[in-house]
Motif scaffolding. Structure first.
Motif, mmCIF file in Angstrom:
data_model
loop_
_atom_site.group_PDB
_atom_site.id
_atom_site.type_symbol
_atom_site.label_atom_id
_atom_site.label_comp_id
_atom_site.label_asym_id
_atom_site.label_seq_id
_atom_site.Cartn_x
_atom_site.Cartn_y
_atom_site.Cartn_z
ATOM 1 N N SER A 66 -5.533 -3.346 10.835
ATOM 2 C CA SER A 66 -4.280 -3.740 10.358
ATOM 3 C C SER A 66 -3.079 -2.802 10.722
ATOM 4 N N ILE A 67 -3.442 -1.504 10.418
ATOM 5 C CA ILE A 67 -2.404 -0.709 10.513
ATOM 6 C C ILE A 67 -1.940 -0.650 12.044
ATOM 7 N N TYR B 268 -4.073 9.419 1.668
ATOM 8 C CA TYR B 268 -4.084 8.039 0.747
ATOM 9 C C TYR B 268 -5.080 8.319 -0.249
ATOM 10 N N ASN C 91 -8.892 -1.643 7.834
ATOM 11 C CA ASN C 91 -7.503 -0.909 7.626
ATOM 12 C C ASN C 91 -7.077 -0.561 8.935
ATOM 13 N N THR C 92 -7.872 0.019 9.709
ATOM 14 C CA THR C 92 -7.209 0.762 10.834
ATOM 15 C C THR C 92 -6.772 -0.356 11.833
ATOM 16 N N SER D 119 -9.704 -1.816 -1.818
ATOM 17 C CA SER D 119 -10.182 -1.357 -0.840
ATOM 18 C C SER D 119 -10.600 -2.172 0.329
ATOM 19 N N ARG D 120 -10.706 -1.597 1.543
ATOM 20 C CA ARG D 120 -11.189 -2.455 2.592
ATOM 21 C C ARG D 120 -12.145 -1.499 3.509
ATOM 22 N N TYR E 253 -5.957 8.884 6.118
ATOM 23 C CA TYR E 253 -6.760 8.317 5.011
ATOM 24 C C TYR E 253 -6.956 9.266 3.984
ATOM 25 N N PRO F 252 0.867 -1.199 -0.085
ATOM 26 C CA PRO F 252 0.114 -0.153 -0.107
ATOM 27 C C PRO F 252 1.130 1.203 -0.084
#
Length: 128
Positions: free
Chosen positions: A42-43, A83, A39-40, A33-34, A80, A12
């Motif tokens: 995972s980060i 991104y 996403n959060t 996209s997720r 975000y 990414p």
């Protein structure tokens, strides 16, 4: 020079440098996209639970020391938005396909779009 047509990268962070390293005439970009919360999560698994908080480590000014980078506070919405801005720039410059991770798991229409975009069949049995 011969161009290898079956090469791909999955990272990414490439969103920030892709326009510097890839030729828009020959590069196809798949944007996956997720859901924001996925996403959060995972980060946070990658950078630590303090990321997107204004809660630095004791006596430090950073919320993550991933790769010894001493990452400071950044609001989640700002992250975000950055991104999204880069993705929009890539979509304006490259041949792109945007897919939903959750819809890919359904093994239906998103996979059909992917197969058409890359001109190859996807083994749907490998998706779980």
């Amino acid at each position: 020079n011969q161009i290898k047509s079956d090469f791909f990268l999955k990272d990414p962070r490439l969103v920030f440098t892709l326009d510097l390293i890839a030729d828009p005439k020959i590069t196809k970009v798949i944007i996956l996209s997720r859901k924001p919360e996925a996403n959060t999560n995972s980060i946070r698994r990658h950078y630590g639970k303090r990321i997107f908080t204004n809660n630095p480590y004791p006596r430090k000014e950073w919320v993550s020391n991933h790769f010894n980078m001493k990452v400071g506070y950044m609001a989640e919405k700002n992250y975000y938005q950055a991104y999204e801005d880069y993705i929009e720039a890539i979509q304006n410059k490259f041949n792109t396909l945007k897919l939903s991770f959750e819809k890919i798991l359904e093994k239906g229409e998103e996979i059909d779009k992917l197969e058409s975009f890359v001109c190859a069949k996807v083994n749907r049995d490998l998706i779980n």
